[in-house]
Write an enzyme that holds these catalytic residues in place. Structure first.
Site, PDB file in Angstrom:
ATOM      1  N   CYS A   8      17.521 -26.626  -7.106  1.00 46.34           N
ATOM      2  CA  CYS A   8      16.709 -27.292  -8.123  1.00 46.34           C
ATOM      3  C   CYS A   8      15.607 -28.076  -7.423  1.00 46.34           C
ATOM      4  O   CYS A   8      15.933 -28.954  -6.641  1.00 46.34           O
ATOM      5  CB  CYS A   8      17.585 -28.234  -8.949  1.00 46.34           C
ATOM      6  SG  CYS A   8      16.721 -29.037 -10.304  1.00 46.34           S
ATOM      7  N   PRO A   9      14.350 -27.762  -7.588  1.00 44.07           N
ATOM      8  CA  PRO A   9      13.822 -26.903  -8.651  1.00 44.07           C
ATOM      9  C   PRO A   9      13.963 -25.401  -8.417  1.00 44.07           C
ATOM     10  O   PRO A   9      13.785 -24.641  -9.364  1.00 44.07           O
ATOM     11  CB  PRO A   9      12.339 -27.290  -8.689  1.00 44.07           C
ATOM     12  CG  PRO A   9      12.018 -27.725  -7.313  1.00 44.07           C
ATOM     13  CD  PRO A   9      13.257 -28.414  -6.813  1.00 44.07           C
TER      14      PRO A   9
END
Lengths: 76, 377
Positions: free
Chosen positions: A14-15
């Site tokens: 993440c991202p």
């Protein structure tokens, strides 16, 4: 003159590699190549899917030593 | 050793306090010195802005005096840095002063840039500054029905905001009794509705149950305010009556102006947190270019590792551990439920179904944050 950029997104949940590419491609010039390094196998599918939809150019995608290398060119 | 910390946000504050405790004797004997330079005398609890947007938190609950959070041995100045002279081990500040250092930590954070998408700043609301959160509250309060479109720029601070803002707005309109007049249109830049695949899977089920529509592979290109339409880079459009933005972010202007990193993100070693090419400069939190979440917890865990390592450099002659990419994010899921995602460079997240206990722990953490900033949690 077109440049080559490397985006080291190994270990990114993440991202994530595609989001890293989307962020970086805005800073690149038209004609530049961007190579994404990813340890997420999904990158081999989701990056080309986005590149095709938005209209950039897919250059190559290969795996070496457990790392996916996805190379694209910004064309617009 | 003179340690200079630039930035008084979560990363800088936890680092300074943690380090002050570890170096208690060195500071007392004058062998070490910690200085912090910040742009503000106030410290904001940024996650609280989400609650301000729906009238569940007042703005004065977001702030504490920065000096009230810092250990007394830390020298603190409200004097933002304007120039970095890394070859001379010096920074210059807005007041015209020069500060030297033996070891520099840059933790200047990031800022929302709605103006980077044509039409976005004028036609949308967001929850990334106090003023914007209050304006969002006003528009949400006055909203009588129509399409609420959530549009997400990249990169953005706190990856859970797109989902959380959707869930809290859904709750808010439900409580007002106008949910039947509100249509939600959620958009997201990649091919699922959240960057974390398991979170996206869970949220998809929630959205389907709640009747929230979604479109993926949607990156904002421009906003046509006259016709209330968001145009995407992918060639599609989304109509809105209320446009809720998660704007693209940049690092602080001073970073780019000093040539330290494109768009304000400083190239940083993912394990040592050293600025690339520099042995005595470290980077924390949003300011790094690392491919991990720009979130308070990232800054928190990085700060703990860095404090331990700086203390070890002083006491033992070298660092003792690497940062492993640890991130922990709460996810407010609406209806007084929440869950969380925890992961690092090698371990993917495995979030559980949301429940009330995690939500109430998050509500407690909204107050416990101040102990966290003091380096106690």
């Amino acid at each position: 003159m077109a440049e080559k950029h490397q985006i080291d997104a190994r270990g990114s949940y993440c991202p994530g590699p595609l989001m890293e590419l989307i962020a970086r491609i805005k800073q690149a010039e038209i004609g530049d190549e961007l190579e994404v390094l990813s340890t997420d196998e999904g990158s081999a599918n989701d990056i080309p899917e986005w590149v095709k939809k938005v209209g950039h150019e897919m250059i190559e995608s290969f795996q070496a030593d457990g790392v996916w290398h996805v190379v694209i060119r910004k064309v617009k | 050793m003179k340690i200079l910390i630039v930035g008084g946000g979560m990363g800088g504050t936890i680092l300074a306090n943690n380090l002050a405790r570890r170096l208690k004797h060195e500071l007392k004997q004058g062998k070490s010195h910690i200085t912090m330079l910040s742009a503000s005398e106030q410290h904001m609890y940024q996650p609280g802005l989400l609650y301000v947007c729906v009238g569940r938190m007042a703005t004065d609950e977001l702030y504490r005096e920065q000096t009230s959070l810092l250990e007394p041995e830390i020298e603190f100045h409200v004097d933002p840095v304007t120039g970095f002279q890394l070859d001379q081990n010096e920074v210059t500040t807005q007041s015209g002063k020069t500060y030297g250092y033996d070891l520099l930590v840059i933790a200047t954070g990031s800022r929302a840039m709605p103006e980077s998408v044509p039409g976005l700043a004028e036609n949308s609301v967001n929850c990334y500054t106090e003023a914007n959160a209050v304006e969002m509250w006003r528009q949400v309060r006055d909203f009588q029905g129509g399409t609420v479109t959530i549009a997400v720029g990249v990169p953005h601070k706190c990856p859970m905001v797109p989902l959380e803002v959707t869930f809290v707005l859904h709750d808010y309109f439900k409580e007002r009794g106008i949910l039947d007049k509100v249509k939600f249109q959620y958009t997201y830049p990649i091919g699922r509705i959240h960057s974390l695949a398991p979170v996206g899977e869970w949220a998809k089920g929630e959205f389907d149950r709640m009747g929230i529509q979604y479109e993926t592979l949607f990156n904002m290109k421009e906003i046509d305010g006259a016709n209330h339409v968001v145009h995407s880079e992918e060639g599609t459009q989304s109509h809105y009556d209320l446009l809720v933005a998660v704007p693209p972010h940049k690092g602080m202007a001073v970073i780019e102006e000093n040539g330290l990193g494109q768009s304000g993100w400083i190239p940083t070693d993912r394990h040592s947190l050293k600025m690339e090419g520099r042995d005595n400069v470290y980077v924390l939190g949003d300011t790094t270019n690392l491919p991990i979440s720009k979130a308070g917890s990232t800054a928190h865990f990085e700060a703990e590792v860095l404090a331990e390592n700086i203390a070890a450099i002083i006491k033992l002659g070298g660092p003792v551990r690497d940062y492993d990419g640890k991130v922990f994010c709460f996810i407010e899921a609406g209806s007084n439920r929440a869950t969380y995602a925890m992961f690092n460079y090698t371990q993917p997240p495995a979030p559980r179904a949301p429940n009330r206990a995690v939500h109430w722990f998050k509500m407690a953490y909204n107050q416990l944050y101040w102990a966290s900033a003091r380096g106690l949690l």
